[in-house]
Write an enzyme that holds these catalytic residues in place. Structure first.
Site, PDB file in Angstrom:
ATOM      1  N   GLY A  86       0.818  -1.192   0.000  1.00 17.61           N
ATOM      2  CA  GLY A  86       0.000   0.000   0.000  1.00 17.61           C
ATOM      3  C   GLY A  86       0.866   1.261   0.000  1.00 17.61           C
ATOM      4  CB  SER A 182       3.070  -3.896  -3.965  1.00 21.17           C
ATOM      5  OG  SER A 182       2.794  -2.623  -4.469  1.00 21.17           O
ATOM      6  CE1 TYR A 183       6.127   2.187   0.817  1.00 20.21           C
ATOM      7  CE2 TYR A 183       5.792   0.841   2.768  1.00 20.21           C
ATOM      8  CZ  TYR A 183       6.311   1.974   2.165  1.00 20.21           C
ATOM      9  OH  TYR A 183       7.030   2.886   2.921  1.00 20.21           O
ATOM     10  CG  ASP A 383       3.261  -3.546 -12.182  1.00 19.52           C
ATOM     11  OD1 ASP A 383       2.380  -2.660 -12.247  1.00 19.52           O
ATOM     12  OD2 ASP A 383       4.069  -3.642 -11.245  1.00 19.52           O
ATOM     13  CG  HIS A 435       1.442  -4.412  -8.910  1.00 24.77           C
ATOM     14  ND1 HIS A 435       2.671  -3.805  -8.963  1.00 24.77           N
ATOM     15  CD2 HIS A 435       1.037  -4.322  -7.620  1.00 24.77           C
ATOM     16  CE1 HIS A 435       3.001  -3.359  -7.754  1.00 24.77           C
ATOM     17  NE2 HIS A 435       2.026  -3.663  -6.917  1.00 24.77           N
TER      18      HIS A 435
END
Length: 467
Positions: A86, A182-183, A383, A435
Site C-alpha cells: 500500500g 509491492s510496498y 505492470d 502487478h
C-alpha cells in the site's frame, strides 16, 4: 522414602503444569479455528484459523491474521508469511482472496470457490493485515492509525510473530519464509532484518527464518522511478515530452512523499495513459473504473499494490462485498466492538498519514545476503507501477556476481518468463503477469513458489522435455 517423595512431587507438578499449558494452548487454538464460511459450498481437508494478536498493550494495537494449514501433512511443510503493501492495503483482500489463498470470492460477493493454485498446497500460509488500521487490524487509540510508518510496522510485525508462535508453538523452529509484493518490498526485508538482528541479540531461535521472496517490489525510489518512466515510454503509454519531464521532476522523489511539481507531471502522465489499469496494461479494466479521477496514476503510485486484473477485472469489488457481510465477520472471529464501520481493501488514512519511508532498502539486501538468507525477487512484466525495468535496475545496483546467466524458464513447454541467478539472489520474471503475479498467472506463480521453497532453479525446456 521421604527423600524420594520430596523429589517426586515437584517432578509430578512439573508434568502436571506442562499438561495444563498444553491443554490451554489447544483450547486457545480451537477458539480461533474457522469452521464453514458463509457461501462455502465445499469441504476442505485443511484447518484454518483467524483472530487477533496484540502487539502493544499500552495502546491496544492488535493485528488480524488468517492462517491456513497445508492441504496435506502440514507438520512436514514450511511456514510462510504473506504481506501486501500500500502502505495501507489488506493481505486478506489481495494475497488471500484473489491471489495465493485457498478461497477466492465469487463475482456476486456472497460465495466462495476453491483456488486450484493455492500456495497452501505446498506450505502453511499465514496472512497478516499490517499495520493497524488495515483490514480488521485495530488500535484502541485512534492516533495510532495516523502514525504508522516503516519502522513501527517492522517492530509490530516482529512482535506479532513472537506472540503468534506462542499461540501456535508446534511451528516454533519450523523452516520459515517471508513473501509479499509491492510496498511489501519494504515490509519484507525490513521484517527479515528485524528478525535476524533480534536473534543475534537474544539467541532466540523460535523464528527459523530461511529466506524471503518479493514480487514487483518497491525497493529504491531512484531506480524504481527510473524504471517506471522508461517502461511507460517504451510501451507507448506516454509522450516523449512527459517522459523527459518525469525524469527531471520525479527521479529523486519519494514514493510516499512527492513534491508538487512531480505530482503535476504524474497527473499529465495519467491523462496520457487514458482509462487503462497501470497494474496490468494489456487487460481490460473493471467497468466501475471508468469514473477514475484524472489523477488516478498519482493515487495508484501512492498506493502501491492495489488491484490488478486477470480474466475477472473486478475481484476487488467482490471482496469488498464479502468481507462486509456480518455473518462473514462473525465466522472469522472479528470483534464487533472494534470492527471497522466499513471494511475496505485499503485504508486511505493509513496511506496519507504514513510517516517514515526510507528511499532505499538496498542496504538491507546487502546485510541479509551476507547473513546467508535465500532471497528471490520476481516481476510480472506487464505492470507499469513497479515494472520489470525497475526491479532490474535495483538488482543491477547490488553488483552481485552472476551464477547462471539470463535464460528462459518453462511451464508445460511454454516460456513462463526469464531468470538470472546471482550469488546471493535469484531474479525471475513471469511472462504476461501484471502487478499481482498470482492473480494473472496463478499456475506459473505456483511453479515459482515451489522452486523458491526448494531453492532450485526455475525449470528449463530440457527439464520439461525430460519429464
Amino acid at each position: 522414602m521421604e527423600k524420594r517423595i520430596r523429589c517426586g512431587l515437584p517432578l509430578f507438578s512439573f508434568f502436571l503444569l506442562l499438561s495444563f499449558i498444553s491443554s490451554a494452548i489447544a483450547t486457545s487454538q480451537e477458539k480461533q479455528k474457522v469452521s464453514t464460511l458463509p457461501g462455502q459450498s465445499f469441504n476442505v481437508s485443511f484447518a484454518h484459523y483467524s483472530g487477533y494478536i496484540t502487539v502493544s498493550k499500552d495502546t491496544g494495537r492488535a493485528l488480524f491474521y488468517w492462517f491456513f494449514e497445508a492441504t496435506e501433512d502440514p507438520a512436514s511443510k514450511p511456514l510462510v508469511l504473506w504481506l501486501n503493501g500500500g502502505p495501507g492495503c489488506s493481505s486478506i483482500a489481495y494475497g488471500l482472496a484473489e491471489e495465493i489463498g485457498p478461497f477466492h470470492v465469487n463475482p456476486d460477493g456472497k460465495g466462495l470457490h476453491l483456488n486450484p493454485y493455492s500456495w497452501n498446497q505446498v506450505a502453511n500460509i499465514l496472512f497478516l493485515d499490517s499495520p493497524v488500521g488495515v483490514g480488521f487490524s485495530y488500535s484502541n487509540s485512534s492516533n495510532d492509525v495516523l502514525n504508522n510508518g516503516d519502522e513501527r510496522t517492522a517492530k509490530d510485525s516482529l512482535k506479532f510473530l513472537q506472540e503468534w508462535f506462542k499461540k501456535f508453538p508446534q511451528y516454533k523452529g519450523r523452516d520459515f519464509y517471508l513473501t509479499g509484493e509491492s510496498y511489501a518490498g519494504h515490509y519484507v526485508p525490513q521484517l527479515a532484518q528485524a528478525i535476524v538482528r533480534s536473534q543475534k541479540l537474544t539467541g532466540e531461535k523460535s523464528i527459523n527464518l530461511k529466506g524471503y521472496m518479493v514480487g514487483n517490489a518497491l525497493t529504491d525510489d531512484f531506480h524504481d522511478h527510473l524504471g517506471i518512466f522508461q517502461f511507460m515510454w517504451a510501451a507507448g503509454l506516454i509522450s516523449d515530452q512527459t517522459y523527459k519531464l518525469l525524469n527531471v521532476l520525479c527521479d529523486f522523489q519519494s514514493f510516499v512523499h512527492t513534491s508538487t511539481a512531480c505530482e503535476k507531471i504524474l497527473e499529465a502522465a495519467s491523462n496520457e495513459l487514458g482509462n487503462i489499469d497501470p497494474y496490468s496494461i494489456f487487460t481490460p479494466s473493471c467497468p466501475a473504473s471508468t469514473t477514475f479521477s484524472r489523477n488516478k496514476l498519482l493515487k495508484r503510485l501512492h498506493s502501491v499494490g492495489r488491484m490488478g486484473e486477470k480474466y475477472d477485472p473486478c475481484t476487488e469489488k467482490h471482496s469488498t462485498v464479502y468481507f462486509n457481510l456480518p455473518e462473514v465477520q462473525k465466522a472469522l472471529h472479528v470483534n464487533a466492538a472494534v470492527a471497522p464501520s466499513k471494511w475496505e481493501t485499503c485504508n486511505d488514512a493509513v496511506n496519507e498519514n504514513w510517516k517514515d519511508s526510507p528511499r532505499s532498502v538496498l542496504p538491507i539486501y546487502h546485510e541479509l545476503i551476507n547473513s546467508g538468507l535465500r532471497i528471490w525477487m520476481f516481476s510480472g512484466d506487464t505492470d507499469s507501477v513497479i515494472p520489470v525495468t525497475s526491479t532490474r535496475y535495483n538488482v543491477d545496483a547490488l553488483k552481485l556476481p552472476t551464477v547462471t546467466p539470463w535464460h528462459a524458464w518453462y511451464d508445460d513447454g511454454q516460456v513462463g518468463g526469464w531468470s538470472q541467478e546471482y550469488k546471493g539472489l535469484t531474479f525471475v520474471t513471469v511472462r504476461g503477469a501484471g502487478h499481482e503475479v498470482p492473480l494473472h498467472r496463478p499456475k506459473e506463480a505456483l511453479v515459482l513458489f515451489k522452486a523458491f521453497l526448494l531453492g532450485s532453479p526455475m525449470p528449463t525446456l530440457t527439464e520439461v522435455q525430460d519429464s
